[in-house]
Design a protein around this motif. Structure first.
Motif, mmCIF file in Angstrom:
data_model
loop_
_atom_site.group_PDB
_atom_site.id
_atom_site.type_symbol
_atom_site.label_atom_id
_atom_site.label_comp_id
_atom_site.label_asym_id
_atom_site.label_seq_id
_atom_site.Cartn_x
_atom_site.Cartn_y
_atom_site.Cartn_z
ATOM 1 N N VAL A 61 0.817 -1.217 0.153
ATOM 2 C CA VAL A 61 0.082 0.058 0.033
ATOM 3 C C VAL A 61 0.829 1.393 -0.062
ATOM 4 C CG1 VAL A 61 -1.636 1.153 1.318
ATOM 5 C CG2 VAL A 61 -1.894 -1.100 0.966
ATOM 6 N N VAL A 62 1.955 1.369 0.784
ATOM 7 C CA VAL A 62 2.953 2.434 0.785
ATOM 8 C C VAL A 62 3.579 2.490 -0.457
ATOM 9 C CG1 VAL A 62 4.955 3.314 1.789
ATOM 10 C CG2 VAL A 62 3.315 2.488 3.477
ATOM 11 N N PHE A 63 3.891 1.355 -1.088
ATOM 12 C CA PHE A 63 4.553 1.826 -2.453
ATOM 13 C C PHE A 63 3.586 2.308 -3.660
ATOM 14 C CE2 PHE A 63 5.174 -0.379 -6.682
ATOM 15 C CZ PHE A 63 6.636 0.214 -6.937
ATOM 16 N N ILE A 64 2.264 1.759 -3.437
ATOM 17 C CA ILE A 64 1.262 2.190 -4.515
ATOM 18 C C ILE A 64 0.922 3.612 -4.167
ATOM 19 C CG2 ILE A 64 -1.264 2.066 -5.143
ATOM 20 C CD1 ILE A 64 -0.992 -1.007 -4.604
ATOM 21 N N PHE A 65 0.847 4.173 -3.108
ATOM 22 C CA PHE A 65 0.727 5.552 -2.882
ATOM 23 C C PHE A 65 2.078 6.656 -3.253
ATOM 24 C CE2 PHE A 65 -2.821 4.427 0.129
ATOM 25 C CZ PHE A 65 -3.743 5.399 -0.428
ATOM 26 N N ALA A 66 3.167 5.999 -3.010
ATOM 27 C CA ALA A 66 4.262 6.459 -3.205
ATOM 28 C C ALA A 66 4.349 6.811 -4.831
ATOM 29 C CB ALA A 66 5.726 5.992 -2.892
ATOM 30 N N LEU A 67 4.002 5.686 -5.597
ATOM 31 C CA LEU A 67 4.128 5.549 -6.999
ATOM 32 C C LEU A 67 3.043 6.531 -7.643
ATOM 33 C CD1 LEU A 67 5.314 4.064 -9.687
ATOM 34 C CD2 LEU A 67 3.333 2.677 -9.334
ATOM 35 N N ILE A 68 1.841 6.560 -7.051
ATOM 36 C CA ILE A 68 0.996 7.708 -7.353
ATOM 37 C C ILE A 68 1.450 8.902 -7.129
ATOM 38 C CG2 ILE A 68 -1.425 8.445 -6.918
ATOM 39 C CD1 ILE A 68 -2.338 5.775 -6.124
ATOM 40 N N ALA A 69 2.090 9.264 -6.092
ATOM 41 C CA ALA A 69 2.656 10.589 -5.742
ATOM 42 C C ALA A 69 3.545 10.933 -6.657
ATOM 43 C CB ALA A 69 3.196 10.611 -4.334
ATOM 44 N N TYR A 70 4.738 9.860 -6.943
ATOM 45 C CA TYR A 70 5.727 10.337 -7.985
ATOM 46 C C TYR A 70 5.138 10.475 -9.586
ATOM 47 C CZ TYR A 70 9.854 9.306 -10.679
ATOM 48 O OH TYR A 70 10.827 9.432 -11.661
ATOM 49 N N GLY A 74 5.439 14.302 -11.369
ATOM 50 C CA GLY A 74 5.893 14.131 -12.765
ATOM 51 C C GLY A 74 4.897 14.975 -13.622
ATOM 52 N N ILE A 75 3.623 14.829 -13.660
ATOM 53 C CA ILE A 75 2.659 15.567 -14.453
ATOM 54 C C ILE A 75 2.600 16.872 -13.978
ATOM 55 C CG2 ILE A 75 0.181 15.737 -14.799
ATOM 56 C CD1 ILE A 75 0.104 12.638 -14.357
ATOM 57 N N VAL A 76 2.701 17.276 -12.759
ATOM 58 C CA VAL A 76 2.913 18.670 -12.324
ATOM 59 C C VAL A 76 4.059 19.417 -12.896
ATOM 60 C CG1 VAL A 76 3.093 20.229 -10.536
ATOM 61 C CG2 VAL A 76 1.381 18.187 -10.388
#
Length: 80
Positions: A61-70, A74-76
């Motif tokens: 779950v932490v990895f998924i949230f970190a991936l979404i944040a990354y 990147g989009i921003v």
């Protein structure tokens, strides 16, 4: 992160309601289960497996949230 792993591991691995079977009888007509060497081994094995499973789920779950944040960062950065 280490503290969170301890909390999730302990809460996920220790099954209090299952261990109560060895302290008190679930019903009036039944007996208390006896803790033999085989049952101790099985309970310790289950506790270790469930602890590791809970920690693995937490890290997933932490990895998924970190991936979404990354990806969002990147989009921003591309928009700027």
């Amino acid at each position: 992160m280490t503290f969170a792993a301890y909390v999730v591991g302990i809460s996920g691995g220790v099954r209090i309601y299952q261990l109560e079977r060895y302290i008190s009888a679930p019903h009036k007509d039944t007996q208390i289960l006896e803790l033999t060497a085989e049952r101790w081994t099985l309970e310790v094995y289950r506790t270790i497996i469930e602890t590791l499973q809970a920690i693995a789920w937490m890290y997933l779950v932490v990895f998924i949230f970190a991936l979404i944040a990354y990806v969002c960062s990147g989009i921003v950065n591309l928009a700027i």
